[in-house]
Design an enzyme around this catalytic site. Structure first.
Site, PDB file in Angstrom:
ATOM      1  N   ALA A  67     146.956  72.609  55.249  1.00 11.87           N
ATOM      2  CA  ALA A  67     147.534  73.084  53.990  1.00 11.87           C
ATOM      3  C   ALA A  67     148.985  72.620  53.844  1.00 11.87           C
ATOM      4  CB  ALA A  67     147.442  74.607  53.914  1.00 11.87           C
TER       5      ALA A  67
ATOM      6  N   ALA B  87     148.854  68.953  52.928  1.00 15.38           N
ATOM      7  CA  ALA B  87     148.397  68.800  51.543  1.00 15.38           C
ATOM      8  C   ALA B  87     149.482  69.199  50.549  1.00 15.38           C
ATOM      9  CB  ALA B  87     147.132  69.633  51.320  1.00 15.38           C
ATOM     10  N   GLU B  88     150.120  70.340  50.773  1.00 13.92           N
ATOM     11  CA  GLU B  88     151.142  70.793  49.821  1.00 13.92           C
ATOM     12  C   GLU B  88     152.351  69.858  49.833  1.00 13.92           C
ATOM     13  OE1 GLU B  88     153.275  74.589  47.874  1.00 13.92           O
ATOM     14  OE2 GLU B  88     151.602  74.884  49.239  1.00 13.92           O
ATOM     15  N   THR B  89     152.695  69.337  50.991  1.00 13.09           N
ATOM     16  CA  THR B  89     153.809  68.396  51.072  1.00 13.09           C
ATOM     17  C   THR B  89     153.517  67.143  50.255  1.00 13.09           C
ATOM     18  OG1 THR B  89     154.437  69.190  53.273  1.00 13.09           O
ATOM     19  CG2 THR B  89     155.183  66.975  52.664  1.00 13.09           C
TER      20      THR B  89
ATOM     21  N   SER C 133     153.148  67.875  46.448  1.00 11.95           N
ATOM     22  CA  SER C 133     154.447  68.211  45.855  1.00 11.95           C
ATOM     23  C   SER C 133     155.310  66.978  45.650  1.00 11.95           C
ATOM     24  CB  SER C 133     155.198  69.210  46.743  1.00 11.95           C
ATOM     25  OG  SER C 133     154.547  70.452  46.749  1.00 11.95           O
TER      26      SER C 133
END
Length: 154
Positions: free
Chosen positions: A71, A74-76, A79
């Site tokens: 996660a 993925a978020e890095t 974003s």
């Protein structure tokens, strides 16, 4: 971990942020958490963001890659894509993250590739596919970010 690696950015991104006196590599980095986890961004544009993360040091008690680590990757990546789409006048704020974990990884590096599903004026959504060194899909994630006006300088 900890060593700086070259990141491939489109020239127009380098030009835009350099003209504002902003360090492009620092602005579009993995941040403190990502750095601690060994996330390395290798390619970044609004159309595609690629990064890697070691499995070692990011496992749960069974020795498998922790879902939360996937996660973070993925978020890095999503974003960074959203920030590049928004440009220097916007900031991206994650509002929804969904991760489906398909298989475990016990060693090596995982690679994430973020590609846009939707890029609007105020919201973006990126799909992030994370694979192991054999190219097998470990996780599929979807990140939606709100694009807000960047704070005024000064």
């Amino acid at each position: 971990m900890g060593e700086q690696q070259y990141v491939k950015f489109p020239q127009e991104v380098i030009d835009e942020y350099t003209a504002l006196g902003i360090d492009v590599v620092a602005m579009f980095s993995a941040g403190h958490l990502g750095n601690r986890m060994g996330v390395q961004i290798t390619e970044a544009s609004a159309d595609r963001v690629v990064g890697t993360m070691p499995v070692e040091g990011n496992t749960q008690p069974y020795g498998l890659l922790h879902g939360g680590a996937s996660a973070v990757l993925a978020e890095t990546l999503g974003s960074v894509g959203a920030m590049l789409h928004g440009g220097s006048s916007k900031i991206a704020v994650g509002v929804d993250l969904n991760c489906t974990h398909h298989r475990g990884a016990r060693s090596g590096l995982v690679t994430g590739v973020a590609t846009p599903v939707h890029r609007g004026r105020s919201m973006t959504t990126y799909e992030v596919v994370i694979t192991d060194e054999a190219g097998k899909r470990v996780c599929t994630a979807r990140l939606t970010c709100l694009l807000r006006d960047a704070p005024a300088a000064g």
